[in-house]
Write an enzyme that holds these catalytic residues in place. Structure first.
Site, PDB file in Angstrom:
ATOM      1  N   LYS A 197       8.594 -17.007   5.173  1.00 43.04           N
ATOM      2  CA  LYS A 197       8.237 -16.377   3.887  1.00 43.04           C
ATOM      3  C   LYS A 197       6.730 -16.202   3.747  1.00 43.04           C
ATOM      4  CE  LYS A 197      12.484 -16.893   1.444  1.00 43.04           C
ATOM      5  NZ  LYS A 197      13.314 -17.588   0.470  1.00 43.04           N
ATOM      6  N   ARG A 215      17.748 -23.067   5.249  1.00 38.42           N
ATOM      7  CA  ARG A 215      18.150 -21.695   5.593  1.00 38.42           C
ATOM      8  C   ARG A 215      17.036 -21.104   6.445  1.00 38.42           C
ATOM      9  NH1 ARG A 215      17.259 -16.514   3.958  1.00 38.42           N
ATOM     10  NH2 ARG A 215      19.057 -15.113   3.853  1.00 38.42           N
TER      11      ARG A 215
HETATM   12  N1  HH2 Z   1      16.006 -16.134   0.767  1.00 41.21           N
HETATM   13  C1  HH2 Z   1      16.327 -14.872   1.126  1.00 41.21           C
HETATM   14  C2  HH2 Z   1      17.622 -14.398   0.985  1.00 41.21           C
HETATM   15  N2  HH2 Z   1      18.609 -15.194   0.528  1.00 41.21           N
HETATM   16  N3  HH2 Z   1      19.321 -17.294  -0.277  1.00 41.21           N
HETATM   17  C3  HH2 Z   1      19.043 -18.551  -0.624  1.00 41.21           C
HETATM   18  N4  HH2 Z   1      20.008 -19.362  -1.075  1.00 41.21           N
HETATM   19  N5  HH2 Z   1      17.761 -19.064  -0.537  1.00 41.21           N
HETATM   20  C4  HH2 Z   1      16.732 -18.309  -0.087  1.00 41.21           C
HETATM   21  O1  HH2 Z   1      15.583 -18.807  -0.042  1.00 41.21           O
HETATM   22  C5  HH2 Z   1      16.990 -16.954   0.303  1.00 41.21           C
HETATM   23  C6  HH2 Z   1      18.323 -16.475   0.186  1.00 41.21           C
HETATM   24  C7  HH2 Z   1      15.253 -13.985   1.685  1.00 41.21           C
HETATM   25  O2  HH2 Z   1      15.222 -14.064   3.089  1.00 41.21           O
HETATM   26  P1  HH2 Z   1      15.860 -12.961   4.068  1.00 41.21           P
HETATM   27  O3  HH2 Z   1      17.335 -12.901   3.888  1.00 41.21           O
HETATM   28  O4  HH2 Z   1      15.458 -13.257   5.452  1.00 41.21           O
HETATM   29  O5  HH2 Z   1      15.164 -11.629   3.631  1.00 41.21           O
HETATM   30  P2  HH2 Z   1      15.706 -10.347   2.860  1.00 41.21           P
HETATM   31  O6  HH2 Z   1      16.080 -10.762   1.477  1.00 41.21           O
HETATM   32  O7  HH2 Z   1      14.540  -9.392   2.894  1.00 41.21           O
HETATM   33  O8  HH2 Z   1      16.914  -9.828   3.610  1.00 41.21           O
END
Ligand code: HH2
Length: 277
Positions: free
Chosen positions: A222, A256
């Site tokens: 992040k 995660r």
């Molecule tokens: N962060 C993201 C997405 N989903 N869910 C939970 N429970 N906690 C988190 O910190 C979280 C999440 C963001 O990360 P990522 O899926 O890699 O990115 P994007 O939302 O751009 O797909």
């Protein structure tokens, strides 16, 4: 007494930290957008994360990065359902990362055992979609929505405010019929938070332990880690592993992450030191 997360046909022990590996079936996710947009690539990536030691896979078809636009239900469905169906043959629980109740239902029918909702089951019908099943659910805190959440977020006291929100959502889930042993809470690092807010939450993670739910932390790659190290998104593996270890030390049961192999090695050291003799 051992703590358990009930997750559909799985019962996950929380005695050691669990790794949730991320599979983003999206063209635009902040860290790996486009790499696994093709279902075959996403399925292969999910299998690789299982081989690397993931305890849970999180499959998502909508980016929630700051500034992102919502994806229509039909498109989100088209992205994730074939991936869930293909990966459900492995003996690893699958989470559907969505805010949409209809997709929660479809994904659970297609083989998912958990709902990961960045909106904490806040959309009408979401509580009922989960309550009607035996799936686990992750209730995450977000301030506002992805499009605007980073526009100068403010809190009176970020740790207290986020804890209060999660406490209310756990109560709502429980009164809809979701047992505590199925509930995970997550303070939502980066979702409507400044660097200082994120650091305060990471320091204060311990205050979430008395909610009676498992605790998840998602810090992987992040932008707060970019701010702290000066590194671009593909160069944040070391900082992500460090952040995962701090989260576990401060009480997280589930991390995660995108980099499962590196996190698994770090947690192998952690587990060896913390094993009861
Ligand atoms: N962060 C993201 C997405 N989903 N869910 C939970 N429970 N906690 C988190 O910190 C979280 C999440 C963001 O990360 P990522 O899926 O890699 O990115 P994007 O939302 O751009 O797909």
């Amino acid at each position: 007494m051992s703590r358990i997360l009930r997750c559909g046909r799985f019962s996950l022990s929380l005695d050691r930290p669990l790794i949730m590996g991320v599979v983003n079936v999206t063209p635009d996710s902040f860290s790996d957008g486009g790499l696994f947009f093709d279902p075959a690539q996403a399925i292969a990536h999910g299998r690789r994360l299982i081989d690397d030691g993931a305890d849970i896979l999180d499959i998502g078809g909508e980016s929630t990065r700051p500034g992102s636009e919502p994806v229509p239900l039909s498109e989100e469905r088209r992205r994730v359902l074939p991936v869930i169906e293909a990966l459900s043959v492995h003996n690893v629980p699958l989470a559907i990362d969505t805010r949409k109740p209809e997709l929660m239902r479809d994904a659970l029918s297609a083989g998912a055992s958990m709902v990961n909702d960045t909106n904490a089951l806040g959309i009408a019908g979401a509580l009922e979609a989960v309550a009607a099943t035996d799936a686990a659910v992750c209730l995450m805190h977000m301030r506002g929505d992805p499009k605007t959440m980073q526009d100068a977020p403010t809190y009176e006291d970020v740790v207290r405010d986020v804890r209060g929100f999660l406490c209310d959502r756990v109560a709502a889930a429980e009164s809809a019929g979701v047992a505590r042993q199925r509930i995970v809470v997550d303070p939502g690092f980066g979702f409507g938070k400044t660097l200082e807010h994120n650091l305060a939450l990471l320091r204060g993670l311990g205050v979430f332990s008395d909610l009676g739910a498992a605790l998840m932390a998602g810090l992987s790659r992040k932008s707060m880690l970019g701010r702290l190290t000066g590194r671009g998104v593909e160069e944040r593996v070391h900082a992500s592993v460090a952040a995962a270890l701090v989260a576990v030390k401060n009480g997280a049961h589930i991390v995660r992450v995108h980099d499962v192999a590196a996190t698994r090695d770090a947690l192998a050291v952690w587990n060896a030191v913390n094993r009861e003799s």
